[in-house]
Design a protein around this motif. Sequence first.
Motif, PDB file in Angstrom:
ATOM      1  N   ASP A   1       0.810  -1.217   0.000  1.00  8.49           N
ATOM      2  CA  ASP A   1       0.000   0.000   0.000  1.00  8.49           C
ATOM      3  C   ASP A   1       0.843   1.266   0.000  1.00  8.49           C
ATOM      4  N   GLY A   2       2.145   1.132   0.266  1.00  8.47           N
ATOM      5  CA  GLY A   2       3.018   2.289   0.338  1.00  8.47           C
ATOM      6  C   GLY A   2       3.379   2.632   1.769  1.00  8.47           C
ATOM      7  N   VAL A   3       4.606   3.091   1.963  1.00 15.66           N
ATOM      8  CA  VAL A   3       5.118   3.432   3.290  1.00 15.66           C
ATOM      9  C   VAL A   3       4.934   4.921   3.533  1.00 15.66           C
ATOM     10  N   ASP A   4       4.457   5.249   4.721  1.00 15.59           N
ATOM     11  CA  ASP A   4       4.339   6.651   5.131  1.00 15.59           C
ATOM     12  C   ASP A   4       5.680   7.075   5.711  1.00 15.59           C
ATOM     13  N   SER A   5       6.472   7.802   4.923  1.00 18.82           N
ATOM     14  CA  SER A   5       7.823   8.157   5.351  1.00 18.82           C
ATOM     15  C   SER A   5       7.819   9.047   6.592  1.00 18.82           C
ATOM     16  N   ASN A   6       6.719   9.725   6.849  1.00 23.76           N
ATOM     17  CA  ASN A   6       6.643  10.598   8.026  1.00 23.76           C
ATOM     18  C   ASN A   6       6.627   9.816   9.329  1.00 23.76           C
ATOM     19  N   THR A   7       6.388   8.516   9.232  1.00 23.96           N
ATOM     20  CA  THR A   7       6.319   7.705  10.456  1.00 23.96           C
ATOM     21  C   THR A   7       7.635   6.984  10.743  1.00 23.96           C
ATOM     22  N   ILE A   8       8.612   7.098   9.860  1.00 21.36           N
ATOM     23  CA  ILE A   8       9.856   6.340  10.016  1.00 21.36           C
ATOM     24  C   ILE A   8      10.683   6.930  11.149  1.00 21.36           C
TER      25      ILE A   8
ATOM     26  N   ARG B   1      10.146   2.184  13.879  1.00 21.80           N
ATOM     27  CA  ARG B   1       8.803   2.460  13.383  1.00 21.80           C
ATOM     28  C   ARG B   1       8.834   2.766  11.896  1.00 21.80           C
ATOM     29  N   ALA B   2       7.819   2.266  11.203  1.00 23.40           N
ATOM     30  CA  ALA B   2       7.578   2.595   9.800  1.00 23.40           C
ATOM     31  C   ALA B   2       6.194   2.063   9.463  1.00 23.40           C
ATOM     32  N   ASP B   3       5.183   2.933   9.434  1.00 28.43           N
ATOM     33  CA  ASP B   3       3.806   2.535   9.147  1.00 28.43           C
ATOM     34  C   ASP B   3       3.529   2.645   7.653  1.00 28.43           C
TER      35      ASP B   3
END
Length: 539
Positions: free
Chosen positions: A258-265, A309-311
């Motif tokens: 679905d794609g990684v939300d880079s803001n959560t890394i 973390r990486a959502d």
Amino acid sequence: VYGRGDTVYAPPCPGKGEFFYPAPCGGITTCSHQGVALALVGEPDFFVPVESTLEMWVSPGGRFSTADDELTFRDDTLEYAPANPFHNGDTVRAALVAGFDTAGCPIVSDTCWFVVDLQPPIFDSLYPAPGETVQTADITVRMFIYDSLAGVRWSEVGRDNFEVFVDGVPAEFSVYSDHPFMYIHGFEVRNGDSVRVCAHNIPDDPTYDYCPPNMADTCWTFYVLVPFGPVAQIIIPPESTISACVDQQIWIAITDTDGVDSNTIVLVINGDTFTCADEELSFKDDTLRFYPPEGYWHNGETVRVQLIRADDIYGAELQNPLSWEFFLDFQPPAATMTLPPDSSWVLDIYQPVQIDFSENLAGVDVAACTLVVDAVRYPFDELAPAVAADSLSGTVSFDPQRFGVRWFYGDTILVAAHLCDSPDTCGPNCAEFLWVFYLPPTEGCSRLPNPFTPNADGINDRCVFTFPGMYYQSGTVYIYDIHNVLVRRIEVPVGIDAKSYAVWDGTDFRGNPVPPGVYLYVIICGGEVVCNGTVTVAR
């Protein structure tokens, strides 16, 4: 008043009926046809109840006499057996409402009541609910068990009353209670599993044991579907890598359909926290890259990396948080010539050479190391070095005779070493070392200066003798005057500093200056006269 021989007797009046079941009155029964029985208290030897006068009132039910099938009288006991079942929740009341004994005395009773409970305990608030899909593998099953009439007999409820099946296979589990709640936990599930939970033989808790308790059973199924979050994989450097890169980067592949939300890394390096808002960290094409600022790494450092973390874009969490270590080694091996010591003089024409080496982390790459002795290069492998199992230290030795080499008097021997370590990436770290040792030259017969002037002016105050075999063999210098009288004897030992002993300061045995003139000298070495001549003292 009735006579009984000489006795005048008055019977008790009125008589009394006492309930002996259900006992005690006021309880809860699980019998749908719960009967009632009274013992009629009287004087059976004289005054007995008159059966035809006995009537019992039962609610619900009605008024019954012994002419009815429901009411029987036998052995002073009046017993009611309902023809029709009671209903769940009925409060049943019964009383003797009519009756006389043969003396005409009425018989009465109190009212006895009980509650009928025909339903088993109820299961409520099941979690997870039947048919529910839960999005976690950490599951505690909860159920609320109650019975509004008799209550639950908790003393008979335990693990044996429950079963858990994961994809149809019995699972291990534990139970604990907080009445009226029961909890089941400790069973293992995987994504996509179905879980069936069953409860068996949960009893209610009636007052009477005329009939068994009502038992409750239930089974339900729920499903496990954990959302797939991103998956992380180390690219560089791998676990336990020894790196010689002063600008060592860290790359991690993070993928999600679905794609990684880079803001959560969130990446943690040795306690320093980085996000994609920091210039050192970037995420592009499914790859997270850390670029260390200049001077960030230090020699000998153990680097611990944690991707915590990486959502994905829907909030599904990282499936496999990462934690690993690598090591930094920016220094080359160290080496010392221990035999002979650097810059030393040696007398052995087959003097061996020994080099001790060490490395702080990556280990010495023996195959890349060489020793140069007197302009000839020898790979370490040819010298059979003794190396520790961890390659962090060792010794290499050069034996001249093994290679058909000998030293010559007067030689200056240069020894050089090229050593490299063996990191996993970048490097290697290499270093060059240079040492030297000397063999003294072969000496002839000499005495210098001649003449010499021992007048303490600092110029030509002493005469130095040399002789063949000097340094390697001891010798004795004998000095005679022109009358052949020995005026001085000088012992010259073996060693590099032999010349410092072969010195005459122009004094005799007593330390007195000798007169100016010509003196004879003789040098004996190895039991033979090797030198002789004259030396002139001028004052």
